[in-house]
Design an enzyme around this catalytic site. Sequence first.
Site, PDB file in Angstrom:
ATOM      1  N   ARG A   1      -2.505  20.339   2.960  1.00  0.00           N
ATOM      2  CA  ARG A   1      -2.476  21.462   3.905  1.00  0.00           C
ATOM      3  C   ARG A   1      -1.830  22.708   3.330  1.00  0.00           C
ATOM      4  O   ARG A   1      -2.157  23.827   3.705  1.00  0.00           O
ATOM      5  CB  ARG A   1      -1.743  21.053   5.174  1.00  0.00           C
TER       6      ARG A   1
ATOM      7  N   LYS B   1       0.346   1.048   0.085  1.00  0.00           N
ATOM      8  CA  LYS B   1       1.010   0.116   0.982  1.00  0.00           C
ATOM      9  C   LYS B   1       2.160   0.835   1.691  1.00  0.00           C
ATOM     10  O   LYS B   1       2.568   1.874   1.200  1.00  0.00           O
ATOM     11  CB  LYS B   1       1.538  -1.094   0.194  1.00  0.00           C
TER      12      LYS B   1
ATOM     13  N   HIS C   1       1.793  -1.517  -6.154  1.00  0.00           N
ATOM     14  CA  HIS C   1       1.999  -1.118  -7.550  1.00  0.00           C
ATOM     15  C   HIS C   1       2.673  -2.226  -8.369  1.00  0.00           C
ATOM     16  O   HIS C   1       2.593  -2.229  -9.592  1.00  0.00           O
ATOM     17  CB  HIS C   1       2.735   0.225  -7.660  1.00  0.00           C
TER      18      HIS C   1
ATOM     19  N   LYS D   1       2.310  -3.819 -12.709  1.00  0.00           N
ATOM     20  CA  LYS D   1       3.380  -3.935 -13.712  1.00  0.00           C
ATOM     21  C   LYS D   1       2.974  -4.993 -14.739  1.00  0.00           C
ATOM     22  O   LYS D   1       2.512  -6.069 -14.374  1.00  0.00           O
ATOM     23  CB  LYS D   1       4.707  -4.329 -13.043  1.00  0.00           C
TER      24      LYS D   1
ATOM     25  N   GLU E   1      17.502  -2.742  -5.642  1.00  0.00           N
ATOM     26  CA  GLU E   1      17.493  -1.329  -6.057  1.00  0.00           C
ATOM     27  C   GLU E   1      18.876  -0.743  -5.871  1.00  0.00           C
ATOM     28  O   GLU E   1      19.578  -1.110  -4.925  1.00  0.00           O
ATOM     29  CB  GLU E   1      16.544  -0.528  -5.176  1.00  0.00           C
TER      30      GLU E   1
ATOM     31  N   ASP F   1       8.597  -2.894   3.910  1.00  0.00           N
ATOM     32  CA  ASP F   1       8.462  -2.039   2.715  1.00  0.00           C
ATOM     33  C   ASP F   1       8.308  -2.876   1.447  1.00  0.00           C
ATOM     34  O   ASP F   1       7.584  -2.492   0.532  1.00  0.00           O
ATOM     35  CB  ASP F   1       9.710  -1.140   2.600  1.00  0.00           C
TER      36      ASP F   1
ATOM     37  N   HIS G   1       5.161  -6.459  -2.054  1.00  0.00           N
ATOM     38  CA  HIS G   1       5.585  -6.805  -3.420  1.00  0.00           C
ATOM     39  C   HIS G   1       6.069  -8.254  -3.522  1.00  0.00           C
ATOM     40  O   HIS G   1       5.643  -9.005  -4.398  1.00  0.00           O
ATOM     41  CB  HIS G   1       6.719  -5.891  -3.891  1.00  0.00           C
TER      42      HIS G   1
ATOM     43  N   LYS H   1      19.858  -2.369 -10.448  1.00  0.00           N
ATOM     44  CA  LYS H   1      18.409  -2.381 -10.222  1.00  0.00           C
ATOM     45  C   LYS H   1      17.827  -3.524 -11.019  1.00  0.00           C
ATOM     46  O   LYS H   1      17.984  -3.570 -12.242  1.00  0.00           O
ATOM     47  CB  LYS H   1      17.767  -1.060 -10.657  1.00  0.00           C
TER      48      LYS H   1
END
Length: 495
Positions: free
Chosen positions: A43, A148, A178, A182, A216, A235, A240, A335
Amino acid sequence: MGTVIVIFGATGDLTARKLIPALYNNFRKKRLPERLSIIGFARKPFTDDSFRDKMKDAIAAFAPDAYDAQSWREFASRLFYQQGDFEGSESCNALSAKMNALESPFENCLYYLATAPEFYPRVIAGLADANMLKESDQNGYRRIIVEKPLGHDLQSAVTINHDFHRVMKENQIYRIDHYLGKETVQNLVVLRFGNAIFEPLWNRNYIDHVQISVAETVGVEHRAGFYDKTGALRDIFQNHLLQILTLIAMEPPVTSQADALRNEKVKVLTAMREIAKEHSTHATVRGQYEGYRAEPGVGANSTTETFAALRIFIDNWRWQGVPFYLRSGKMMKEKSSEITIQFRRPPTQILDMQAGRTELFTNRLSICIQPDEGIHLHFIAKVPDQGMQTRPVQMDFTFQDSFGEKAIPEAYERLLLDALNGDVSLFTRSDEIELAWSFIDGVCSGWESEYSPPLLGYKPHTWGPAEANDLLGRDGRWWIHECKVHHGSDPETDR
Ligand code: BG6
């Protein structure tokens, strides 16, 4: 005949952080079609030139090592911008005109929906009404990639899939996760089925339990608008973590065809035992990091979980009775995304284990998805010149040592190429998505019931609520954290 990639939501984060760097890297590796135009659609008002400048900044910020002036100039000459929304047919007509003007006539078209999911129906309906999704023998392919999580629960995912299927065939739809792009996740299939030595042990007779963790260090960052409505279960677990679980647990596919692989993943999802409401307190943990509610955009009374841990069973011959412990959290100590395959103890102990922890030791295969991408096998060895004293040691494989420093490309590079080449193996099929939601919906209804575990606070930069240790502790087990950049033989456990 040319190819056009249209990115909807092109001024957003995903385009800058992942999509443009991935496309640029593929371009530098000469893997993209010769005749290609990439159109950013959103937009906000941009011209072709100002959009190119913005994308150049994105490369400087997110893939600085990739940049070189010559290849960027060539790549940027293929980047274009089209301003619009999907309120009426005008935007679609203008987009279609631009596509035809750039690649006249264009043959193939890949649409990337990098928008918020609530816009999917509108974008898809707009494209369908403008006849921009129809494939025929003459006009090449029309594919869409969607991000996702697809939907918010089973009901909404079924509706979205239904909307897609009304205007497209399943093989035109590339649902991205994603993690499947990997290298280390793709290597799971190679590890299990490209080698003969693991498969005989890969079952309830030899494996005590499996752990899968995605931790994370970052918090919600600037994504509160999305995250506060979503939480860790939707999430990370729905996609995943459950995808990794299917790759670890599935039977060998009969061929390498995408559907053979997906069929086996579906069987695992079908065999997952629903966590009954009354087991919620024992089989699940939910947490929220301290300070989450003060993050910009987060509700002052938010009960969104930023940490979750689950104990899952798979009711089939291979896995009956073997717990799969899954956990994921934001604001964790380190992580790391990793899988631990913990083998059973030897049936009798004939050795005199003197070195402290070794009496608790069992063989373990640690699969590090990130960082320190690789695989470590742990076993007991005799300490030289110390009677029969023993000690845990490990054998290491790392992608870096075996394939060199730059061996691991970004997941999106591979996934975008696969979508251009028509390979759906690393994308999820509608039935996978729906089965995963059905399982997660079960957990959510437990959390909404009188058996819900409490929402536990945890200090940022820790391993989450202490109660997550009890989830395993009650079974006489503990979380293993192996995958960090280190090369020693003394992995940290979170006991
Ligand atoms: C995304 C989630 O799918 O994965 C994010 O929406 C999360 O919340 C991210 O931060 C983690 O991905 P990676 O590749 O950094 O492990």
